[in-house]
Design a protein around this motif. Structure first.
Motif, PDB file in Angstrom:
ATOM      1  N   PHE A  43     -75.066  42.096  -9.512  1.00 40.71           N
ATOM      2  CA  PHE A  43     -76.471  41.958  -8.831  1.00 40.71           C
ATOM      3  C   PHE A  43     -76.892  43.153  -7.971  1.00 40.71           C
ATOM      4  O   PHE A  43     -75.840  43.335  -7.166  1.00 40.71           O
ATOM      5  CB  PHE A  43     -76.897  40.813  -8.251  1.00 40.71           C
ATOM      6  CG  PHE A  43     -77.200  39.496  -9.458  1.00 40.71           C
ATOM      7  CD1 PHE A  43     -78.191  39.307 -10.117  1.00 40.71           C
ATOM      8  CD2 PHE A  43     -76.156  38.800  -9.309  1.00 40.71           C
ATOM      9  CE1 PHE A  43     -78.074  38.352 -10.901  1.00 40.71           C
ATOM     10  CE2 PHE A  43     -76.049  37.724 -10.201  1.00 40.71           C
ATOM     11  CZ  PHE A  43     -76.976  37.513 -11.242  1.00 40.71           C
ATOM     12  N   CYS A  44     -77.965  43.978  -8.223  1.00 42.95           N
ATOM     13  CA  CYS A  44     -78.379  44.977  -7.249  1.00 42.95           C
ATOM     14  C   CYS A  44     -79.728  44.322  -6.608  1.00 42.95           C
ATOM     15  O   CYS A  44     -80.807  45.035  -7.157  1.00 42.95           O
ATOM     16  CB  CYS A  44     -78.499  46.439  -8.089  1.00 42.95           C
ATOM     17  SG  CYS A  44     -77.094  46.721  -8.930  1.00 42.95           S
ATOM     18  N   PRO A  45     -79.727  43.581  -5.832  1.00 40.26           N
ATOM     19  CA  PRO A  45     -81.167  43.202  -5.092  1.00 40.26           C
ATOM     20  C   PRO A  45     -81.928  44.294  -4.659  1.00 40.26           C
ATOM     21  O   PRO A  45     -83.310  44.278  -4.713  1.00 40.26           O
ATOM     22  CB  PRO A  45     -80.825  42.066  -4.344  1.00 40.26           C
ATOM     23  CG  PRO A  45     -79.308  42.514  -3.791  1.00 40.26           C
ATOM     24  CD  PRO A  45     -78.481  42.899  -5.151  1.00 40.26           C
ATOM     25  N   GLU A  46     -81.120  45.476  -4.113  1.00 43.17           N
ATOM     26  CA  GLU A  46     -82.143  46.418  -3.294  1.00 43.17           C
ATOM     27  C   GLU A  46     -82.986  47.297  -4.530  1.00 43.17           C
ATOM     28  O   GLU A  46     -83.900  47.920  -4.298  1.00 43.17           O
ATOM     29  CB  GLU A  46     -81.293  47.328  -2.842  1.00 43.17           C
ATOM     30  CG  GLU A  46     -80.001  48.209  -3.533  1.00 43.17           C
ATOM     31  CD  GLU A  46     -78.876  47.428  -3.954  1.00 43.17           C
ATOM     32  OE1 GLU A  46     -78.076  48.106  -4.634  1.00 43.17           O
ATOM     33  OE2 GLU A  46     -78.880  46.313  -3.779  1.00 43.17           O
ATOM     34  N   ASP A  47     -82.422  47.141  -5.640  1.00 43.74           N
ATOM     35  CA  ASP A  47     -83.156  47.833  -6.919  1.00 43.74           C
ATOM     36  C   ASP A  47     -84.001  46.739  -7.711  1.00 43.74           C
ATOM     37  O   ASP A  47     -84.438  47.084  -8.721  1.00 43.74           O
ATOM     38  CB  ASP A  47     -82.127  48.755  -7.612  1.00 43.74           C
ATOM     39  CG  ASP A  47     -81.533  49.824  -6.872  1.00 43.74           C
ATOM     40  OD1 ASP A  47     -82.344  50.477  -6.218  1.00 43.74           O
ATOM     41  OD2 ASP A  47     -80.430  49.989  -7.175  1.00 43.74           O
ATOM     42  N   ALA A  48     -83.852  45.310  -7.262  1.00 45.92           N
ATOM     43  CA  ALA A  48     -84.408  44.428  -8.048  1.00 45.92           C
ATOM     44  C   ALA A  48     -83.699  44.373  -9.610  1.00 45.92           C
ATOM     45  O   ALA A  48     -84.494  44.022 -10.423  1.00 45.92           O
ATOM     46  CB  ALA A  48     -85.987  44.417  -8.149  1.00 45.92           C
ATOM     47  N   ARG A  49     -82.541  44.609  -9.626  1.00 43.87           N
ATOM     48  CA  ARG A  49     -81.788  44.718 -11.114  1.00 43.87           C
ATOM     49  C   ARG A  49     -80.739  44.062 -11.035  1.00 43.87           C
ATOM     50  O   ARG A  49     -79.890  43.845 -10.058  1.00 43.87           O
ATOM     51  CB  ARG A  49     -81.500  46.267 -11.049  1.00 43.87           C
ATOM     52  CG  ARG A  49     -81.295  46.730 -12.640  1.00 43.87           C
ATOM     53  CD  ARG A  49     -80.900  48.337 -12.635  1.00 43.87           C
ATOM     54  NE  ARG A  49     -79.496  48.239 -12.141  1.00 43.87           N
ATOM     55  CZ  ARG A  49     -79.409  49.174 -11.056  1.00 43.87           C
ATOM     56  NH1 ARG A  49     -80.344  49.939 -10.445  1.00 43.87           N
ATOM     57  NH2 ARG A  49     -78.201  49.392 -10.574  1.00 43.87           N
ATOM     58  N   ALA A  50     -80.147  43.481 -12.268  1.00 47.48           N
ATOM     59  CA  ALA A  50     -78.769  43.084 -12.422  1.00 47.48           C
ATOM     60  C   ALA A  50     -78.343  43.675 -13.828  1.00 47.48           C
ATOM     61  O   ALA A  50     -79.013  43.839 -14.635  1.00 47.48           O
ATOM     62  CB  ALA A  50     -78.892  41.538 -12.952  1.00 47.48           C
ATOM     63  N   ASP A  51     -77.121  44.437 -13.562  1.00 47.70           N
ATOM     64  CA  ASP A  51     -76.390  45.052 -14.536  1.00 47.70           C
ATOM     65  C   ASP A  51     -75.412  44.247 -15.134  1.00 47.70           C
ATOM     66  O   ASP A  51     -74.677  43.696 -14.645  1.00 47.70           O
ATOM     67  CB  ASP A  51     -75.648  46.191 -13.909  1.00 47.70           C
ATOM     68  CG  ASP A  51     -76.402  47.464 -13.299  1.00 47.70           C
ATOM     69  OD1 ASP A  51     -77.795  47.490 -13.928  1.00 47.70           O
ATOM     70  OD2 ASP A  51     -75.948  48.049 -12.335  1.00 47.70           O
ATOM     71  N   VAL A  52     -75.605  44.290 -16.608  1.00 49.61           N
ATOM     72  CA  VAL A  52     -74.479  43.713 -17.251  1.00 49.61           C
ATOM     73  C   VAL A  52     -73.558  44.515 -17.568  1.00 49.61           C
ATOM     74  O   VAL A  52     -73.381  45.484 -18.396  1.00 49.61           O
ATOM     75  CB  VAL A  52     -74.776  43.301 -18.753  1.00 49.61           C
ATOM     76  CG1 VAL A  52     -73.905  42.470 -19.602  1.00 49.61           C
ATOM     77  CG2 VAL A  52     -76.186  42.309 -18.744  1.00 49.61           C
ATOM     78  N   THR A  53     -72.199  44.496 -16.521  1.00 47.09           N
ATOM     79  CA  THR A  53     -71.121  45.562 -16.833  1.00 47.09           C
ATOM     80  C   THR A  53     -70.529  45.325 -17.838  1.00 47.09           C
ATOM     81  O   THR A  53     -69.810  46.308 -18.266  1.00 47.09           O
ATOM     82  CB  THR A  53     -70.693  45.392 -15.402  1.00 47.09           C
ATOM     83  OG1 THR A  53     -70.030  44.191 -15.271  1.00 47.09           O
ATOM     84  CG2 THR A  53     -71.306  45.665 -14.142  1.00 47.09           C
TER      85      THR A  53
END
Length: 286
Positions: free
Chosen positions: A205-215
């Motif tokens: 999760f990258c909350p500062e970018d409002a994004r979740a990465d499926v790594t």
């Protein structure tokens, strides 16, 4: 003048990093910090160089430990002398391989890297979209169940069978595995048949970018061709949607990963960026 970065250069380097952030085609691998104190701390273990004149810093690059060698941060340049800056940076490589990452459309940096002897290894394409594109399909297929944990041995076996280049994880100890998944911003969703792991999706999760990465998405070779990749992607989207601040789900695929690219397109995700990975072998003349 090319010289080591000084503490007084931090504001200029931050301005240069923010300038890079303003346009996707300027992207290179760079420090995460966008705060003076955080940048100072992040640079402590790096060899940092700047190209500066009487008006301040107009180019920056650094070398930091990475994998079996070093990674080049930058070069980020708003008019600096890229070839000379790269030559000076590579003098500090000590015979180790050096990796570099640049946006596909960042032609000035890519030209400078290739002139300095870096070879392109592969291109990684990124796709993104709202999690809601997929959550309607977020259910376990008949005869399977959802798990949010995997034994270390099952995780490593699935990872090895998926033939990804992120081989460093194969060297993890059980303690490193547990520490990774104990982080608040990391999640795992797996599909099980009985006690057998069929595949998993891993998120950060990258909350500062409002994004979740499926790594990572891994499906056991014997279970492929049954739509499990799409199910795992949908389960990852559903996990992302439990966090109200997340607006975007992002995935990645190297240029040789044709099934993954087809999966992301079929899921309705749109191409959003491309990054070229470069490497300069160690013990080469610079």
């Amino acid at each position: 003048m090319i010289r080591p970065m000084l503490l007084t250069d931090v504001p200029d380097v931050l301005a240069l990093l923010n300038w890079m952030d303003d346009a996707p085609e300027r992207e290179v691998f760079s420090p995460d910090a966008r705060d003076p104190r955080e940048l100072q701390l992040e640079c402590e273990d790096s060899t940092c160089l700047v190209d500066a004149d009487e008006d301040g810093v107009n180019a920056y690059c650094a070398l930091s430990p990475f994998r079996d060698g070093l990674v080049l941060e930058g070069p980020v340049s708003d008019g600096g002398h890229l070839p000379a800056l790269l030559r000076r940076a590579l003098e500090h490589a000590d015979g180790l391989p050096v990796y570099a990452f640049s946006a596909r459309d960042n032609t000035p940096v890519r030209a400078a890297l290739e002139a300095a002897g870096f070879a392109a290894m592969h291109t990684t394409d990124f796709y993104s979209g709202p999690p809601s594109l997929l959550t309607a399909q977020a259910c376990a297929p008949a005869g399977t169940r959802i798990s949010r944990r995997l034994p270390f041995t099952d995780y490593r076996a699935l990872y090895r069978s998926s033939e990804d280049a992120w081989a460093g994880r194969l060297n993890w100890t059980p303690e490193q595995f547990e520490a990774h998944f104990a982080q608040d911003d990391v999640r795992l969703v797996a599909l099980m048949r009985g006690d057998a792991a069929l595949g998993f999706a891993e998120l950060e999760f990258c909350p500062e970018d409002a994004r979740a990465d499926v790594t990572y998405v891994a499906v056991h070779p014997a279970e492929r061709g049954q739509g499990l990749g799409l199910k795992l992607l949908a389960l990852a989207a559903a996990e992302a949607e439990t966090h109200p601040e997340i607006r975007t789900l992002r995935v990645r695929a190297h240029d040789h990963m044709k099934p993954a690219r087809a999966l992301y397109t079929r899921a309705g995700l749109k191409h959003c960026r491309s990054v070229v990975t470069y490497m300069k072998d160690g013990d080469e003349d610079v």
